[in-house]
Design an enzyme around this catalytic site. Structure first.
Site, short mmCIF file in Angstrom:
data_model
loop_
_atom_site.label_atom_id
_atom_site.label_comp_id
_atom_site.label_asym_id
_atom_site.label_seq_id
_atom_site.Cartn_x
_atom_site.Cartn_y
_atom_site.Cartn_z
CE1 TYR A 174 2.71 -6.03 -4.03
CE2 TYR A 174 1.22 -7.53 -2.87
CZ TYR A 174 2.21 -7.31 -3.82
OH TYR A 174 2.69 -8.36 -4.56
CB CYS A 175 -0.13 -0.54 -5.72
SG CYS A 175 0.00 1.03 -4.85
NE ARG A 176 7.28 2.75 -8.75
CZ ARG A 176 7.53 3.98 -8.30
NH1 ARG A 176 6.55 4.71 -7.81
NH2 ARG A 176 8.74 4.48 -8.33
CB ILE A 233 6.05 -3.53 -3.69
CG1 ILE A 233 6.94 -4.78 -3.56
CG2 ILE A 233 6.34 -2.71 -4.92
CD1 ILE A 233 6.71 -5.83 -4.63
#
Length: 130
Positions: free
Chosen positions: A88-90, A117
């Site tokens: 995952y990332c932003r 996220i």
């Protein structure tokens, strides 16, 4: 009559390459599915944001390897390629890039959190803040 074998070869090749392509696809998971997968044994949770973003908040037990760093490939290669990787990332853009790189490195099961996220927090899921 001579064109028939070429047609068979073309159709066979199409299905063969389609199967190979599907095998290398990354799974995109919504928050609920990602959370359920996180609870399974032997999964590797990977946060591909910057160290600063990671330190602000991250998912519990996540390992941080910045996808935009020069050492991403080297560090990611140290993970177990046979174990599932949850990434995952932003918001989902960098994790899509990272997930594709992981597949190219030979990881067999890669799942990307749809919406990153931000989606996780929108669903009021827990994060670690340092």
């Amino acid at each position: 009559m001579k064109k028939y074998p070429f047609l068979v070869l073309f159709v066979t090749s199409f299905f063969l390459f389609s199967c190979l392509k599907n095998h290398s696809q990354v799974t995109i998971a919504d928050v609920a599915t990602f959370e359920a997968l996180q609870k399974e044994n032997n999964v590797q949770l990977l946060d591909v944001r910057t160290a600063q973003e990671y330190n602000e908040s991250h998912l519990k037990n996540a390992l941080n390897i910045d996808v935009n760093s020069d050492s991403f490939t080297e560090k990611a290669s140290q993970l177990d390629k046979q174990k599932p990787v949850l990434v995952y990332c932003r918001s989902g853009h960098r994790s899509a890039k990272a997930a594709q790189q992981l597949k190219e490195l030979g990881f067999t099961q890669v799942t990307d959190l749809d919406g990153g996220i931000l989606a996780w927090k929108k669903e009021n899921k827990p994060v670690v803040k340092e």
